[in-house]
Design a protein around this motif. Structure first.
Motif, PDB file in Angstrom:
ATOM      1  N   ASP A  76       0.860  -1.185   0.000  1.00 40.87           N
ATOM      2  CA  ASP A  76       0.000   0.000   0.000  1.00 40.87           C
ATOM      3  C   ASP A  76       0.894   1.233   0.000  1.00 40.87           C
ATOM      4  N   ASN A  77       1.678   1.346  -1.074  1.00 41.42           N
ATOM      5  CA  ASN A  77       2.661   2.416  -1.158  1.00 41.42           C
ATOM      6  C   ASN A  77       2.615   2.991  -2.571  1.00 41.42           C
ATOM      7  N   ALA A  78       2.217   4.246  -2.684  1.00 41.02           N
ATOM      8  CA  ALA A  78       2.065   4.865  -4.002  1.00 41.02           C
ATOM      9  C   ALA A  78       3.403   4.972  -4.722  1.00 41.02           C
ATOM     10  N   ALA A  79       4.478   5.245  -3.990  1.00 40.22           N
ATOM     11  CA  ALA A  79       5.786   5.416  -4.621  1.00 40.22           C
ATOM     12  C   ALA A  79       6.263   4.118  -5.266  1.00 40.22           C
ATOM     13  N   SER A  80       6.109   2.989  -4.564  1.00 43.34           N
ATOM     14  CA  SER A  80       6.566   1.719  -5.134  1.00 43.34           C
ATOM     15  C   SER A  80       5.699   1.304  -6.318  1.00 43.34           C
ATOM     16  N   SER A  81       4.394   1.582  -6.232  1.00 48.60           N
ATOM     17  CA  SER A  81       3.502   1.271  -7.361  1.00 48.60           C
ATOM     18  C   SER A  81       3.882   2.106  -8.575  1.00 48.60           C
ATOM     19  N   PHE A  82       4.145   3.381  -8.347  1.00 50.55           N
ATOM     20  CA  PHE A  82       4.514   4.284  -9.442  1.00 50.55           C
ATOM     21  C   PHE A  82       5.868   3.902 -10.027  1.00 50.55           C
ATOM     22  N   PHE A  83       6.830   3.537  -9.135  1.00 54.76           N
ATOM     23  CA  PHE A  83       8.173   3.178  -9.584  1.00 54.76           C
ATOM     24  C   PHE A  83       8.156   1.931 -10.465  1.00 54.76           C
ATOM     25  N   MET A  84       7.227   1.004 -10.195  1.00 53.54           N
ATOM     26  CA  MET A  84       7.169  -0.211 -11.012  1.00 53.54           C
ATOM     27  C   MET A  84       6.243  -0.049 -12.212  1.00 53.54           C
ATOM     28  N   LEU A  85       5.120   0.624 -12.026  1.00 57.01           N
ATOM     29  CA  LEU A  85       4.131   0.722 -13.106  1.00 57.01           C
ATOM     30  C   LEU A  85       4.576   1.615 -14.256  1.00 57.01           C
ATOM     31  N   ALA A  86       5.262   2.706 -13.958  1.00 54.53           N
ATOM     32  CA  ALA A  86       5.671   3.619 -15.039  1.00 54.53           C
ATOM     33  C   ALA A  86       6.590   2.939 -16.050  1.00 54.53           C
ATOM     34  N   PRO A  87       7.681   2.272 -15.618  1.00 54.70           N
ATOM     35  CA  PRO A  87       8.512   1.570 -16.612  1.00 54.70           C
ATOM     36  C   PRO A  87       7.775   0.418 -17.293  1.00 54.70           C
ATOM     37  N   LEU A  88       6.918  -0.278 -16.545  1.00 56.48           N
ATOM     38  CA  LEU A  88       6.152  -1.376 -17.144  1.00 56.48           C
ATOM     39  C   LEU A  88       5.257  -0.866 -18.259  1.00 56.48           C
ATOM     40  N   LEU A  89       4.536   0.216 -18.003  1.00 59.28           N
ATOM     41  CA  LEU A  89       3.638   0.766 -19.023  1.00 59.28           C
ATOM     42  C   LEU A  89       4.410   1.252 -20.240  1.00 59.28           C
ATOM     43  N   VAL A  90       5.546   1.916 -20.002  1.00 58.64           N
ATOM     44  CA  VAL A  90       6.351   2.423 -21.122  1.00 58.64           C
ATOM     45  C   VAL A  90       6.933   1.257 -21.924  1.00 58.64           C
ATOM     46  N   CYS A  91       7.495   0.264 -21.238  1.00 54.22           N
ATOM     47  CA  CYS A  91       8.086  -0.886 -21.941  1.00 54.22           C
ATOM     48  C   CYS A  91       7.020  -1.682 -22.694  1.00 54.22           C
ATOM     49  N   ASN A  92       5.879  -1.907 -22.056  1.00 49.16           N
ATOM     50  CA  ASN A  92       4.803  -2.636 -22.727  1.00 49.16           C
ATOM     51  C   ASN A  92       4.291  -1.871 -23.946  1.00 49.16           C
ATOM     52  N   ALA A  93       4.138  -0.560 -23.796  1.00 47.61           N
ATOM     53  CA  ALA A  93       3.672   0.253 -24.929  1.00 47.61           C
ATOM     54  C   ALA A  93       4.693   0.212 -26.064  1.00 47.61           C
ATOM     55  N   TRP A  94       5.971   0.320 -25.733  1.00 50.56           N
ATOM     56  CA  TRP A  94       7.028   0.278 -26.752  1.00 50.56           C
ATOM     57  C   TRP A  94       6.990  -1.041 -27.520  1.00 50.56           C
ATOM     58  N   GLN A  95       6.900  -2.148 -26.776  1.00 50.40           N
ATOM     59  CA  GLN A  95       6.924  -3.460 -27.436  1.00 50.40           C
ATOM     60  C   GLN A  95       5.716  -3.678 -28.340  1.00 50.40           C
ATOM     61  N   ILE A  96       4.545  -3.322 -27.866  1.00 49.33           N
ATOM     62  CA  ILE A  96       3.335  -3.576 -28.660  1.00 49.33           C
ATOM     63  C   ILE A  96       3.263  -2.625 -29.855  1.00 49.33           C
ATOM     64  N   LEU A  97       3.779  -1.407 -29.704  1.00 54.26           N
ATOM     65  CA  LEU A  97       3.722  -0.449 -30.805  1.00 54.26           C
ATOM     66  C   LEU A  97       4.764  -0.725 -31.884  1.00 54.26           C
ATOM     67  N   ILE A  98       5.879  -1.340 -31.508  1.00 58.28           N
ATOM     68  CA  ILE A  98       6.935  -1.593 -32.496  1.00 58.28           C
ATOM     69  C   ILE A  98       6.843  -2.995 -33.106  1.00 58.28           C
ATOM     70  N   LEU A  99       5.988  -3.845 -32.554  1.00 62.75           N
ATOM     71  CA  LEU A  99       5.923  -5.241 -32.996  1.00 62.75           C
ATOM     72  C   LEU A  99       5.676  -5.380 -34.496  1.00 62.75           C
ATOM     73  N   HIS A 100       4.735  -4.603 -35.034  1.00 57.81           N
ATOM     74  CA  HIS A 100       4.425  -4.751 -36.462  1.00 57.81           C
ATOM     75  C   HIS A 100       5.600  -4.325 -37.346  1.00 57.81           C
ATOM     76  N   LYS A 101       6.422  -3.383 -36.865  1.00 60.68           N
ATOM     77  CA  LYS A 101       7.596  -2.971 -37.650  1.00 60.68           C
ATOM     78  C   LYS A 101       8.674  -4.049 -37.625  1.00 60.68           C
ATOM     79  N   ILE A 102       8.827  -4.708 -36.474  1.00 65.43           N
ATOM     80  CA  ILE A 102       9.836  -5.755 -36.359  1.00 65.43           C
ATOM     81  C   ILE A 102       9.458  -6.981 -37.202  1.00 65.43           C
ATOM     82  N   LEU A 103       8.176  -7.309 -37.215  1.00 61.12           N
ATOM     83  CA  LEU A 103       7.728  -8.493 -37.949  1.00 61.12           C
ATOM     84  C   LEU A 103       7.459  -8.220 -39.415  1.00 61.12           C
ATOM     85  N   GLU A 104       7.622  -6.983 -39.831  1.00 61.41           N
ATOM     86  CA  GLU A 104       7.314  -6.612 -41.214  1.00 61.41           C
ATOM     87  C   GLU A 104       8.209  -7.362 -42.190  1.00 61.41           C
ATOM     88  N   ASN A 105       7.568  -7.944 -43.188  1.00 58.61           N
ATOM     89  CA  ASN A 105       8.308  -8.653 -44.240  1.00 58.61           C
ATOM     90  C   ASN A 105       8.592  -7.684 -45.356  1.00 58.61           C
TER      91      ASN A 105
END
Length: 198
Positions: free
Chosen positions: A166-195
């Motif tokens: 129940d700590n906002a700082a630890s939630s923010f510290f983990m969620l912010a990089p997770l959201l950015v990394c997840n967004a990066w991976q899902i947004l770039i996937l079609h470019k990586i798999l492009e034939n």
């Protein structure tokens, strides 16, 4: 996907996770003097721990991403109807967001109301909708629901260690990089798999 493309995805996500964790960690450290990574307060030592924490979070994000791709591949083989699969994903999104607020409000009774614990799921939903809309614009409209599912349900599942506190700082510290990394991976996937032939 070739090994070279996977290396590109791995290293860019790793660097992105480290940079976001460092920025968020420094913001948290200078805004909250009590914030420390692993109980240590020396800034130089904390910077190294923030970078290592960001690297770990980015690897967790990548494991979740590949697990999602495998589950999606298996589910597409089992559930032949796209409408049923989309409805199932939307149902899991709703349940995950509701449970995030409900379970935290019941587990940490006395420290907040259900409404106060609903803020985090609402933020995750807004970010997920934004990324899903962006992915839909980059590819096609069929990408909206899978992206929404990945950005919300999978991110919540990956962030369980921080959400147990129940700590906002630890939630923010983990969620912010997770959201950015997840967004990066899902947004770039079609470019990586492009034939290139297509």
């Amino acid at each position: 996907m070739t090994l070279r493309k996977w290396f590109h995805l791995f290293w860019t996500t790793l660097v992105l996770g480290m940079v976001v964790s460092l920025v968020i960690g420094l913001i948290l450290q200078y805004s909250d003097q009590e914030f420390s990574v692993m109980g240590l307060s020396a800034v130089g030592f904390n910077v190294m721990n923030m970078l290592l924490g960001g690297a770990t979070i980015s690897v967790l994000s990548q494991m979740g991403f590949f697990a999602y791709l495998i589950v999606r591949f298996i589910a597409a083989g089992i559930i032949r109807s796209k409408k049923v699969w989309d409805l199932l994903q939307l149902t899991v999104v709703i349940v995950a967001l509701f449970d995030l607020a409900y379970l935290r409000s019941t587990n940490f009774e006395g420290s907040g109301t259900f409404i106060s614990y609903s803020i985090l799921p609402l933020i995750i939903l807004i970010i997920s909708l934004g990324v899903a809309y962006w992915k839909m614009k980059l590819t096609n409209r069929n990408a909206f629901i899978p992206t929404l599912f990945f950005m919300s349900a999978v991110t919540i599942l990956e962030a369980v260690p921080a959400l147990k506190l129940d700590n906002a700082a630890s939630s923010f510290f983990m969620l912010a990089p997770l959201l950015v990394c997840n967004a990066w991976q899902i947004l770039i996937l079609h470019k990586i798999l492009e034939n290139k032939k297509s």
